[in-house]
Design an enzyme around this catalytic site. Structure first.
Site, short mmCIF file in Angstrom:
data_model
loop_
_atom_site.label_atom_id
_atom_site.label_comp_id
_atom_site.label_asym_id
_atom_site.label_seq_id
_atom_site.Cartn_x
_atom_site.Cartn_y
_atom_site.Cartn_z
N ASN A 1 41.91 39.92 49.52
CA ASN A 1 41.36 38.59 49.18
C ASN A 1 41.01 37.83 50.45
OD1 ASN A 1 40.79 37.96 46.58
ND2 ASN A 1 42.83 37.25 46.05
N ASP B 1 38.18 39.07 42.71
CA ASP B 1 38.09 39.10 41.25
C ASP B 1 37.35 40.35 40.77
OD1 ASP B 1 39.40 36.74 41.25
OD2 ASP B 1 37.63 35.49 40.85
N GLU C 1 47.81 40.48 40.61
CA GLU C 1 47.23 41.81 40.81
C GLU C 1 48.10 42.89 40.17
OE1 GLU C 1 49.72 40.93 44.50
OE2 GLU C 1 48.44 39.88 43.12
N ASP D 1 50.68 47.87 40.76
CA ASP D 1 50.40 46.77 41.69
C ASP D 1 49.31 47.23 42.65
OD1 ASP D 1 51.45 44.04 42.78
OD2 ASP D 1 51.18 45.31 44.54
#
Length: 671
Positions: free
Chosen positions: A529, A538, A565, A521
């Site tokens: 983000n 991204d 993620e 993770d």
């Protein structure tokens, strides 16, 4: 007074001609009647075929709709059974400002929304007030139908569904699923799952197995005198979705379906066109599926084909009648002349048919070792129209790498005296272009000497067919690869991982070797983000995926994007210690990317947390961490890998992130 002999002969010829003409007319009438009956029978057969097609399409689309709806219920049941989430939601609803609980609940809602692909997800209290979404706080109350479903869900402790409908709450038609949350036996709230049916339901109704211009399937429901269409009508440019039953034609299949009719229906649709339709009720819902097609389109090709097919025997019968009449009325030389003309016409038809189908014929004489070729066969080989092709010339037209194989096929067929059917490549003699041909051949045997004397057959240019087959194969291969690849990171997706886990689980059971799984993770990715934007997020995921994939390079190892993620790495033939080492290499490789992360509480760059586990699949019970399973229950047993790795990942996050934690260590801490 007796009649003169000449007059008697003339009269007998006259009566004989009349009788013959009458018999011919009766025979012709009988044949025509039989052809009409045959046409009607074939038309009825075609009608049944189209009705079966409608029934099959309607059934498949209804089943697809039910499967989609069932999947929504399975997703909801999974969330309803999550006791940890229910406990967190209960605590948060009591103290809505708790930051840690807020982030944990939002992350769970976001992961669930992304994996199950819901349009919106809301956390509710027991009174139907909206409190939280995956992206932040919210307010408001449930619409009335959903409020009633909430009360039913909390009262009966079951997941409830509000069928697809339109409401001012959203600008699109949607399906609602209410998931009740309980702490013990006390209701604490619910989760409202919203699906935009335009994106995941309409597409299931637009699939038709055959290319039909007027075919469409639509879901309808009745509300008093109104008929509402859930999915858009394909040919309605006005976008109308509500109809008045009193204003619709009585033979409209939709009106018939609302009156209780089921199965195949005939009538006129909303455009006023004659249609064939199949109506069926969608189980456990108020919706009725109506699949239809215009009658004109359904029978257009069939009528033309049948008329052409029947016109040939009719033409032949008329021609036969003409020949019989000519035989009776005309002299022998006239009849011979007509037969020659007819033969020439048939030869021209044959030649034209061969050109249209790229088919030529040939005869091979074994004694003279040469082929006698038709004009179309000459054209296929790209040679002058001499009509003769020697064996050496034929062999030179076959590519060198194929020549021996083709000769062996012909030699074996002649030795066994079996019909020949083969495909091979040739090089045209005029431009050396490579072409594919298909050859059919039969053999003539000299009975006295008991040997094959001649081979006769046809040759057809099938290059375009071969190219189409190759293009179709390439397309299928590319499609198979695409559906197993994550489009953003360009590494395998969850589907590819699930398939690989099953394969490696069976292999590990056979070889008695361990199987390890890493759950990875990206630390504080939501904060990344929010700070840098989704485009940078991204790109971050792509770089992390590339680093992980570079570390999983052994045969059988697979790095995949698990969702959001999260990433997973499957390590065959790897024990606990080796899995730890591989995980540490991945953690270090991601940290070595040195991607700035200003909002991370762990480090100044992007890092990952990794949970590891290792299992020894066996057929009989063993102690410790070994899992007992049978071959037919491998998917359920293999799920233990994900559960243990996910638990280890959770501990890695709890211990401060940017670290590797093995499942065995988490068990030790719990004890």
């Amino acid at each position: 007074m007796p009649l003169p002999p000449a007059f008697s002969w003339y009269q007998s010829r006259l009566w004989g001609g009349r009788v013959l003409a009458l018999v011919g007319l009766l025979a012709l009438g009988g044949v025509l009647w039989g052809l009409v009956q045959a046409y009607q029978s074939r038309e009825e057969h075609t009608r049944h075929q189209i009705e079966r097609e409608l029934h099959t399409v309607n059934y498949l689309q209804t089943q697809s709709l039910l499967d989609w709806r069932e999947q929504r219920l399975i997703d909801a049941s999974t969330l309803a059974d999550d006791s940890m989430f229910a406990q967190s939601a209960s605590q948060w609803l009591q103290v809505p400002g708790a930051t840690v609980l807020t982030l944990r609940i939002q992350e769970r809602l976001r992961i669930f929304q992304e994996r199950a692909k819901y349009t919106a997800v809301y956390l509710l209290d027991a009174q139907g007030r909206l409190w939280l979404t995956p992206h932040g706080d919210t307010n408001g109350r449930l619409p009335a139908p959903e409020m009633q479903a909430l009360q039913e869900a909390l009262a009966q402790a079951i997941v409830t569904v509000v069928e697809p409908r339109r409401d001012d709450f959203f600008a699109f038609p949607f399906l609602s699923v209410i998931v009740p949350l309980f702490e013990g036996t006390e209701p604490v709230g619910a989760v409202w799952l919203v699906s935009d049916v335009r994106t995941n339901l309409y597409t299931k109704l637009q699939t038709w197995p055959t290319p039909r211009e007027t075919a469409e399937s639509t879901l309808f429901s009745r509300h008093g005198d109104e008929v509402r269409a859930l999915s858009p009508l394909r040919h309605d440019t006005n976008g109308k979705s509500v109809f008045q039953l009193s204003q619709m034609p009585p033979d409209d299949p939709v009106v018939q379906a609302m009156a209780g009719a089921r199965g195949v229906l005939y009538g006129h649709d909303y455009r006023g066109r004659a249609v064939m339709a199949m109506a069926s009720a969608v189980p456990d819902s108020p919706w009725i599926m109506v699949s239809k097609i215009d009658v004109a389109e359904a029978f257009a090709d069939t009528q033309l084909r049948e008329i052409l097919a029947l016109s040939l025997p009719v033409s032949l019968l008329l021609l036969l009648a003409g020949l019989v009449f000519a035989y009776v009325q005309r002299r022998a030389w006239r009849r011979e002349r007509e037969l020659k003309t007819q033969l020439q016409r048939n030869m021209r038809w044959l030649e034209g048919a061969q050109k249209a189908a790229s088919v030529g014929y040939f005869a091979f004489d074994l004694d003279q070792k040469q082929f006698l070729m038709s004009s179309m066969a000459n054209e296929i080989f790209g040679m002058s129209h001499t009509g003769v092709l020697s064996l050496q010339e034929w062999m030179s037209a076959i590519p060198e790498e194929d020549c021996q194989r083709v000769l062996t096929i012909h030699r074996d067929a002649m030795a066994q005296r079996t019909p020949l059917r083969t495909q091979y490549r040739i090089q045209r003699m005029d431009n050396q272009a490579l072409r594919w041909v298909e050859v059919w051949g039969e053999y003539e045997v000299e009975v006295e000497q008991d040997r094959v004397a001649r081979m006769i057959g046809t040759i057809q240019d099938i290059t375009e067919r071969k190219q189409s087959e190759q293009e179709l194969t390439n397309y299928r291969t590319a499609l198979e690869e695409k559906v197993r690849l994550d489009p953003m990171t360009q590494i395998p997706n969850r589907r590819a991982l699930d398939e690989h886990v099953v394969l490696e689980w069976h292999r590990a059971m056979r070889n008695h070797t361990p199987l390890s799984l890493l759950m990875i993770d990206v630390d504080h990715f939501k904060a990344y983000n929010d700070h840098y934007g989704h485009v940078a997020g991204d790109e971050c995921l792509r770089q992390v995926a590339a680093a992980i994939a570079a570390c999983a390079s052994r045969a059988g190892e697979l790095a995949a994007r698990y969702g959001g993620e999260e990433f997973s790495v499957l390590l065959p033939d790897t024990d606990v210690e080796q899995a730890q080492q591989s995980a540490e290499r991945i953690r270090a490789a991601v940290e070595a990317l040195a991607m700035e992360h200003a909002d991370s509480s762990v480090a100044g760059c992007v890092t990952v947390s990794i949970g590891t586990t290792s299992i020894q699949p066996v057929f009989t019970p063993t102690p410790a961490l070994d899992v007992c399973t049978e071959p037919d229950t491998v998917p359920q047993a293999a799920q233990t890998l994900f559960e243990q790795a996910d638990a280890a990942l959770y501990q890695a996050k709890q211990q401060g992130r940017n670290r590797v934690v093995a499942y065995a260590s988490t068990v030790a801490q719990a004890d």
